[in-house]
Design an enzyme around this catalytic site. Structure first.
Site, PDB file in Angstrom:
ATOM      1  N   ASN A  25      33.828  39.954  52.105  1.00  0.00           N
ATOM      2  CA  ASN A  25      34.378  38.638  51.739  1.00  0.00           C
ATOM      3  C   ASN A  25      35.807  38.497  52.249  1.00  0.00           C
ATOM      4  O   ASN A  25      36.205  37.424  52.728  1.00  0.00           O
ATOM      5  CB  ASN A  25      34.320  38.477  50.220  1.00  0.00           C
ATOM      6  CG  ASN A  25      34.091  37.036  49.802  1.00  0.00           C
ATOM      7  OD1 ASN A  25      33.494  36.256  50.538  1.00  0.00           O
ATOM      8  ND2 ASN A  25      34.576  36.686  48.628  1.00  0.00           N
TER       9      ASN A  25
ATOM     10  N   GLU B  52      29.041  39.456  42.898  1.00  0.00           N
ATOM     11  CA  GLU B  52      27.961  39.923  43.766  1.00  0.00           C
ATOM     12  C   GLU B  52      26.935  40.752  42.997  1.00  0.00           C
ATOM     13  O   GLU B  52      26.083  41.407  43.584  1.00  0.00           O
ATOM     14  CB  GLU B  52      28.538  40.770  44.906  1.00  0.00           C
ATOM     15  CG  GLU B  52      29.101  42.121  44.499  1.00  0.00           C
ATOM     16  CD  GLU B  52      30.544  42.044  44.029  1.00  0.00           C
ATOM     17  OE1 GLU B  52      31.205  43.077  43.972  1.00  0.00           O
ATOM     18  OE2 GLU B  52      31.023  40.922  43.732  1.00  0.00           O
TER      19      GLU B  52
END
Length: 571
Positions: A447, A482
């Site tokens: 990310n 996540e």
């Protein structure tokens, strides 16, 4: 001679005097009868009006009490949304509903001021409402739900609703008795009036022509009376049908049930006709036939809305009759030869067109029936449209409250509820239950490297893999960030390990486009916990699955670990 003439004349005068006396007596009796009948009709009318007013008053009380119940539900719902979403607007709406509840209670108190039993129950409702008001005034994210006050409000409202429903039943029965008495008195009055008229005509008019005319007048009056009675019976039947249809639609829990109930009611309302309900799908690109009814003649009812503008009524947005000699333009949505007489009427709610009703009439009598009941048909379609719109809105709100907006998976709150439910079900049925805790490997680094848009794309793609890899009864949720959780009912440890490996391999094969000529490779680590071996509560199972997930991370990621009781914790 003169004496005999005198006797004849005297006899004639005596006969005339007796006839006049009889006519006067009959007239006096008729007058007294009319006065008495008028007074009886007046009394019955007043009784009927009073009964109707009491029924209307009771219905108004029921409406106000239902609004009280609805406002309490809104307070509970908005408060729950506030605690789950931390959205201050939901808290403001909950407090606004609480203010409306206090105003509504004032109205309810005014309505039941004549009922001591309801006033006693209202005191209980005011007490719990005050408790609820105090709770909402200082309600914060740390505040517990005022469950006791809400429960007390529901119970108090339910008691008042039951009492008022009982009153409505009693008053409705009284109203029905008044109706029967009123109709009976009317029929008796009409019958006695006819007898009095016949008697008067017999004594006043002796010739055959007048007698024939009188008989014809009586026959015409009877015909009109029969027509009036039939019209009243038809109206009563129509009213009863509409009431039943409204109650049926209110009981429906899905739009499919609404379609079936509406078609059944329309078939009864428009007896002998054929018809269908067709609804526009969510994409607004397809019109589908959702329900039909068959009357005496099943010809000409097969419908296919292709192209979309095949229906003239749907295209114009207005009701449209196609009848011979009036309109010769046919809709093109019939399979085969179109019928000669049919009505296409759009179905709408809140200003949006939801679909179209098609009614096929085999003859002039059926067409006349549909025209005679056009108001009831309009009300039926309004009820149907509102029921469909309400259920669609409810489904949309429920879906928004339990789904994660990014991945489309269930959210954490729903996962906790589902886990407790599945544990209870597994306990009752003595079955096993598997819980997966999944985490995308190195997601934070990914990310930070490629940006949040690429990270969101990876999360969505992984969620699609999870959904396609589990059964319909399994619950896939986004736990946070996540991390994901999958609940698999009635799953043995061996099958659970195979299913987890299948998911891991599917994610490993995943290639997510994140830019021009660039794709991301993703792996997932999975921890497994089994009920009841690894725990008998939701928290215990999640903790055990979390330990397995940490073990998978420590052992190099991209693997499945089932953490057992005898294995050391790696947390």
């Amino acid at each position: 001679m003169s004496d005999s003439k005198s006797n004849v004349r005297s006899g004639r005068f005596a006969g005339v005097d007796s006839t006049v006396a009889l006519i006067c007596a009959i007239g006096l009796c008729a007058f007294l009868f009319l006065v008495g009948a008028g007074w009886a009709v007046y009394g019955n009318t007043r009784s009927l009006t009073n009964a109707a007013n009491w029924v209307e008053h009771t219905q108004e009380v029921l409406t106000a009490l239902r609004r009280v119940s609805l406002l309490v539900e809104r307070i509970e719902y908005r408060s729950s949304l506030y605690l789950s979403t931390k959205n201050e607007e939901q808290l403001a709406r909950a407090r606004a509903s609480e203010n409306q509840l206090e105003t509504t209670l004032v109205h309810v108190k005014f309505l039941v001021s004549d009922n001591a039993q309801q006033l006693a129950a209202l005191g209980r409702l005011e007490t719990c409402t005050h408790q609820l008001s105090v709770s909402m005034a200082g309600f914060t994210l740390q505040s517990p739900m005022p469950a006791d006050a809400l429960k007390e409000c529901y119970e108090a409202t339910g008691v008042m609703l039951d009492q008022e429903q009982w009153l409505l039943d009693q008053r409705s029965k009284g109203s029905e008795r008044s109706n029967v008495l009123f109709l009976s008195s009317q029929f008796a009055f009409v019958g006695l009036c006819l007898l009095a008229l016949v008697a008067l005509f017999i004594f006043l008019v002796r010739d055959a022509l007048r007698r024939s005319k009188t008989e014809q007048d009586i026959a015409n009056a009877n015909t009109k009376l029969a027509e009036t009675v039939r019209a009243l019976e038809d109206r009563a039947s129509e009213t009863q049908l509409m009431t039943t249809a409204r109650d049926e639609l209110q009981l429906c829990q899905s739009v499919d049930q609404v379609y079936v109930a509406a078609a059944r009611s329309l078939g009864l309302l428009l007896e002998g006709t054929n018809g269908s309900l067709s609804m526009i799908n969510n994409s607004r690109h397809v019109v589908e036939v959702v329900s039909t009814w068959q009357g005496n003649d099943a010809a000409g009812t097969a419908i296919d809305f292709h192209p979309l503008d095949a229906c003239c009524g749907l295209r114009s947005g207005q009701s449209r009759w196609r009848t011979p000699g009036v309109s010769e333009i046919h809709c093109t949505h019939f399979k085969g030869d179109p019928p000669e007489r049919y009505l296409c009427k759009p179905i709408s709610a809140h200003g949006n067109t939801l679909g179209v009703l098609c009614v096929v009439c085999a003859n002039d009598a059926q067409e006349a029936l549909v025209n005679a009941r056009v108001d009831a048909l309009r009300q039926m379609l309004q009820l149907t449209g509102m029921a469909v719109a309400t259920l669609n809105l409810r489904m949309k709100l429920e879906n928004q409250s339990i789904r994660d907006h990014l991945t489309g998976l269930f959210n954490r709150h729903f996962m906790q509820i589902s886990l407790e439910r599945e544990i209870s079900r597994a306990s009752r049925r003595r079955q096993t239950l598997a819980v997966f805790m999944l985490d995308l490997d190195h997601f934070k680094v990914f990310n930070d490297t490629f940006g949040h848009a690429a990270g969101d794309a990876v999360l969505k793609a992984a969620a699609e893999v999870f959904v396609s890899s589990v059964r319909a009864e399994d619950v896939a949720c986004r736990y946070g960030g996540e991390e994901f959780t999958i609940i698999l009912p009635d799953m043995s440890p061996e099958i659970a390990m195979q299913r987890a490996e299948s998911i891991r391999r599917a994610v490993e094969r995943l290639r997510v486009p994140i830019g021009r000529d660039q794709t991301a490779e993703v792996t997932v680590s999975i921890g497994i916990a089994m009920y009841p071996a690894d725990g008998e509560t939701g928290d215990a199972l999640l903790h055990r699955a979390d330990l397995g997930l940490y073990a998978a991370k420590r052992q190099g990621r991209n693997r499945v670990i089932a953490q057992r009781e005898d294995q050391p914790s790696l947390a």
